[in-house]
Design a protein around this motif. Structure first.
Motif, PDB file in Angstrom:
ATOM      1  N   GLN A   1       0.880  -1.230   0.007  1.00 23.69           N
ATOM      2  CA  GLN A   1       0.044   0.116   0.025  1.00 23.69           C
ATOM      3  C   GLN A   1       0.910   1.098  -0.159  1.00 23.69           C
ATOM      4  O   GLN A   1       0.634   2.276  -0.790  1.00 23.69           O
ATOM      5  CB  GLN A   1      -1.061   0.056   1.321  1.00 23.69           C
ATOM      6  N   GLN A   2       1.823   1.057   0.695  1.00 27.67           N
ATOM      7  CA  GLN A   2       2.889   2.654   0.767  1.00 27.67           C
ATOM      8  C   GLN A   2       3.524   2.454  -0.581  1.00 27.67           C
ATOM      9  O   GLN A   2       3.839   3.703  -1.002  1.00 27.67           O
ATOM     10  CB  GLN A   2       3.833   2.252   1.858  1.00 27.67           C
ATOM     11  N   GLN A   3       3.945   1.364  -1.181  1.00 26.51           N
ATOM     12  CA  GLN A   3       4.446   1.339  -2.575  1.00 26.51           C
ATOM     13  C   GLN A   3       3.520   2.153  -3.584  1.00 26.51           C
ATOM     14  O   GLN A   3       3.924   2.952  -4.457  1.00 26.51           O
ATOM     15  CB  GLN A   3       4.997  -0.126  -2.979  1.00 26.51           C
ATOM     16  N   VAL A   4       2.309   1.536  -3.459  1.00 25.33           N
ATOM     17  CA  VAL A   4       1.280   2.233  -4.355  1.00 25.33           C
ATOM     18  C   VAL A   4       1.041   3.729  -4.208  1.00 25.33           C
ATOM     19  O   VAL A   4       0.905   4.480  -5.206  1.00 25.33           O
ATOM     20  CB  VAL A   4      -0.141   1.529  -4.182  1.00 25.33           C
ATOM     21  N   LEU A   5       0.910   4.172  -2.919  1.00 25.43           N
ATOM     22  CA  LEU A   5       0.867   5.671  -2.728  1.00 25.43           C
ATOM     23  C   LEU A   5       2.209   6.275  -3.061  1.00 25.43           C
ATOM     24  O   LEU A   5       1.999   7.325  -3.497  1.00 25.43           O
ATOM     25  CB  LEU A   5       0.641   5.784  -1.074  1.00 25.43           C
ATOM     26  N   ALA A   6       3.341   5.848  -2.939  1.00 26.19           N
ATOM     27  CA  ALA A   6       4.733   6.476  -3.478  1.00 26.19           C
ATOM     28  C   ALA A   6       4.571   6.772  -4.840  1.00 26.19           C
ATOM     29  O   ALA A   6       4.784   7.565  -5.392  1.00 26.19           O
ATOM     30  CB  ALA A   6       5.780   5.670  -3.068  1.00 26.19           C
ATOM     31  N   MET A   7       3.995   5.598  -5.432  1.00 25.47           N
ATOM     32  CA  MET A   7       3.625   5.941  -7.001  1.00 25.47           C
ATOM     33  C   MET A   7       2.775   6.752  -7.596  1.00 25.47           C
ATOM     34  O   MET A   7       3.091   7.577  -8.434  1.00 25.47           O
ATOM     35  CB  MET A   7       3.460   4.323  -7.671  1.00 25.47           C
ATOM     36  N   LEU A   8       1.688   6.764  -6.842  1.00 31.44           N
ATOM     37  CA  LEU A   8       0.791   7.801  -7.015  1.00 31.44           C
ATOM     38  C   LEU A   8       1.119   9.126  -6.815  1.00 31.44           C
ATOM     39  O   LEU A   8       0.601  10.289  -7.428  1.00 31.44           O
ATOM     40  CB  LEU A   8      -0.564   7.347  -6.317  1.00 31.44           C
ATOM     41  N   ARG A   9       2.089   9.370  -5.966  1.00 29.62           N
ATOM     42  CA  ARG A   9       2.403  10.706  -5.525  1.00 29.62           C
ATOM     43  C   ARG A   9       3.373  11.136  -6.364  1.00 29.62           C
ATOM     44  O   ARG A   9       3.868  12.284  -6.336  1.00 29.62           O
ATOM     45  CB  ARG A   9       3.158  10.759  -4.190  1.00 29.62           C
ATOM     46  N   ARG A  10       3.983  10.335  -7.369  1.00 34.43           N
ATOM     47  CA  ARG A  10       5.094  10.783  -8.382  1.00 34.43           C
ATOM     48  C   ARG A  10       4.324  11.935  -9.022  1.00 34.43           C
ATOM     49  O   ARG A  10       3.167  11.921  -9.314  1.00 34.43           O
ATOM     50  CB  ARG A  10       5.626   9.618  -9.057  1.00 34.43           C
ATOM     51  N   PRO A  11       5.246  12.938  -9.688  1.00 35.08           N
ATOM     52  CA  PRO A  11       4.512  13.976 -10.324  1.00 35.08           C
ATOM     53  C   PRO A  11       3.829  13.417 -11.913  1.00 35.08           C
ATOM     54  O   PRO A  11       3.047  13.947 -12.073  1.00 35.08           O
ATOM     55  CB  PRO A  11       6.005  14.904 -11.008  1.00 35.08           C
ATOM     56  N   GLU A  12       4.448  12.307 -12.579  1.00 32.22           N
ATOM     57  CA  GLU A  12       3.720  11.840 -13.654  1.00 32.22           C
ATOM     58  C   GLU A  12       2.630  10.693 -12.968  1.00 32.22           C
ATOM     59  O   GLU A  12       2.004  10.234 -13.845  1.00 32.22           O
ATOM     60  CB  GLU A  12       4.746  11.029 -14.481  1.00 32.22           C
TER      61      GLU A  12
ATOM     62  N   ALA B   1       0.810   7.346 -11.862  1.00 33.49           N
ATOM     63  CA  ALA B   1       1.030   5.829 -12.241  1.00 33.49           C
ATOM     64  C   ALA B   1      -0.186   5.426 -12.966  1.00 33.49           C
ATOM     65  O   ALA B   1      -1.283   5.749 -12.411  1.00 33.49           O
ATOM     66  CB  ALA B   1       1.618   5.150 -10.798  1.00 33.49           C
ATOM     67  N   THR B   2      -0.019   4.368 -13.587  1.00 34.58           N
ATOM     68  CA  THR B   2      -1.172   3.774 -14.357  1.00 34.58           C
ATOM     69  C   THR B   2      -1.511   2.410 -13.358  1.00 34.58           C
ATOM     70  O   THR B   2      -0.577   1.886 -12.855  1.00 34.58           O
ATOM     71  CB  THR B   2      -0.909   3.538 -15.746  1.00 34.58           C
ATOM     72  N   VAL B   3      -2.670   1.893 -13.711  1.00 43.31           N
ATOM     73  CA  VAL B   3      -3.017   0.817 -13.301  1.00 43.31           C
ATOM     74  C   VAL B   3      -2.197  -0.454 -13.649  1.00 43.31           C
ATOM     75  O   VAL B   3      -1.729  -1.196 -12.729  1.00 43.31           O
ATOM     76  CB  VAL B   3      -4.615   0.261 -13.612  1.00 43.31           C
ATOM     77  N   ALA B   4      -1.728  -0.294 -14.819  1.00 41.90           N
ATOM     78  CA  ALA B   4      -0.749  -1.510 -15.515  1.00 41.90           C
ATOM     79  C   ALA B   4       0.418  -1.417 -14.580  1.00 41.90           C
ATOM     80  O   ALA B   4       1.286  -2.437 -14.034  1.00 41.90           O
ATOM     81  CB  ALA B   4      -0.556  -1.409 -16.827  1.00 41.90           C
ATOM     82  N   GLN B   5       1.188  -0.144 -14.291  1.00 41.76           N
ATOM     83  CA  GLN B   5       2.476   0.000 -13.667  1.00 41.76           C
ATOM     84  C   GLN B   5       2.413  -0.430 -12.238  1.00 41.76           C
ATOM     85  O   GLN B   5       3.193  -1.314 -11.775  1.00 41.76           O
ATOM     86  CB  GLN B   5       2.753   1.509 -13.867  1.00 41.76           C
ATOM     87  N   ILE B   6       1.101  -0.060 -11.548  1.00 39.34           N
ATOM     88  CA  ILE B   6       0.898  -0.732 -10.194  1.00 39.34           C
ATOM     89  C   ILE B   6       0.875  -2.039 -10.202  1.00 39.34           C
ATOM     90  O   ILE B   6       1.490  -2.696  -9.203  1.00 39.34           O
ATOM     91  CB  ILE B   6      -0.196   0.271  -9.758  1.00 39.34           C
ATOM     92  N   ALA B   7       0.201  -2.518 -11.184  1.00 37.54           N
ATOM     93  CA  ALA B   7      -0.188  -4.009 -10.938  1.00 37.54           C
ATOM     94  C   ALA B   7       1.070  -5.013 -11.310  1.00 37.54           C
ATOM     95  O   ALA B   7       1.487  -5.784 -10.420  1.00 37.54           O
ATOM     96  CB  ALA B   7      -0.981  -4.448 -12.138  1.00 37.54           C
ATOM     97  N   GLU B   8       2.026  -4.156 -12.086  1.00 33.97           N
ATOM     98  CA  GLU B   8       3.417  -4.794 -12.400  1.00 33.97           C
ATOM     99  C   GLU B   8       4.208  -4.516 -11.148  1.00 33.97           C
ATOM    100  O   GLU B   8       4.977  -5.550 -10.802  1.00 33.97           O
ATOM    101  CB  GLU B   8       3.954  -4.268 -13.564  1.00 33.97           C
ATOM    102  N   ALA B   9       4.212  -3.631 -10.567  1.00 36.45           N
ATOM    103  CA  ALA B   9       5.093  -3.297  -9.573  1.00 36.45           C
ATOM    104  C   ALA B   9       4.578  -4.242  -8.309  1.00 36.45           C
ATOM    105  O   ALA B   9       5.691  -4.810  -7.462  1.00 36.45           O
ATOM    106  CB  ALA B   9       5.260  -1.894  -9.026  1.00 36.45           C
ATOM    107  N   THR B  10       3.662  -4.483  -8.045  1.00 40.11           N
ATOM    108  CA  THR B  10       3.064  -5.067  -6.685  1.00 40.11           C
ATOM    109  C   THR B  10       2.738  -6.793  -6.850  1.00 40.11           C
ATOM    110  O   THR B  10       2.694  -7.231  -6.163  1.00 40.11           O
ATOM    111  CB  THR B  10       1.780  -4.437  -6.221  1.00 40.11           C
TER     112      THR B  10
END
Length: 122
Positions: free
Chosen positions: A83-94, A96-105
């Motif tokens: 969950q923290q990893q997802v939040l960090a990805m969403l806080r990036r300036p660009e 994150a897409t659902v596909a990027q988050i799915a791949e990372a998690t």
């Protein structure tokens, strides 16, 4: 010979709280085991069962919570969770897409979307 420090005078520590919770669990467990033993023994069920049930109720009355968390102190979030990893990805300036988050998690896309619903509630 120096006198041993009194435990009554010291503030309760987390270790003392944990030890108290463990003792309460043991007392509750032994009371529950006594109820089950009295229940299984049909010959003496009438004599021992009411006492065992009363002991179990007393053990339950003394234990209002099993949490070792002190409600006066705010909880610290766990480190390194997905969950923290997802939040960090969403806080990036660009973002994150659902596909990027799915791949990372390692989650499925529907799980990522469900986690968004959970984040929105918070």
């Amino acid at each position: 010979m120096p006198e041993a420090p009194s435990l009554v005078e010291e503030a309760p520590t987390a270790a003392a709280a944990a030890a108290g919770a463990m003792a309460a669990r043991r007392g509750l467990r032994s009371a529950a085991e006594a109820v089950l033993a009295a229940w299984d023994d049909e010959e003496t069920q009438e004599g021992r069962l009411p006492d065992a049930v009363a002991a179990l109720r007393a053990a339950l009355a003394g234990t209002h919570t099993w949490s070792l968390h002190d409600p006066a102190q705010p909880r610290k979030p766990r480190e390194g969770t997905k969950q923290q990893q997802v939040l960090a990805m969403l806080r990036r300036p660009e973002g994150a897409t659902v596909a990027q988050i799915a791949e990372a998690t390692g989650w499925q896309a529907h799980t990522v979307r469900g986690s968004f619903a959970g984040l929105k509630k918070r």
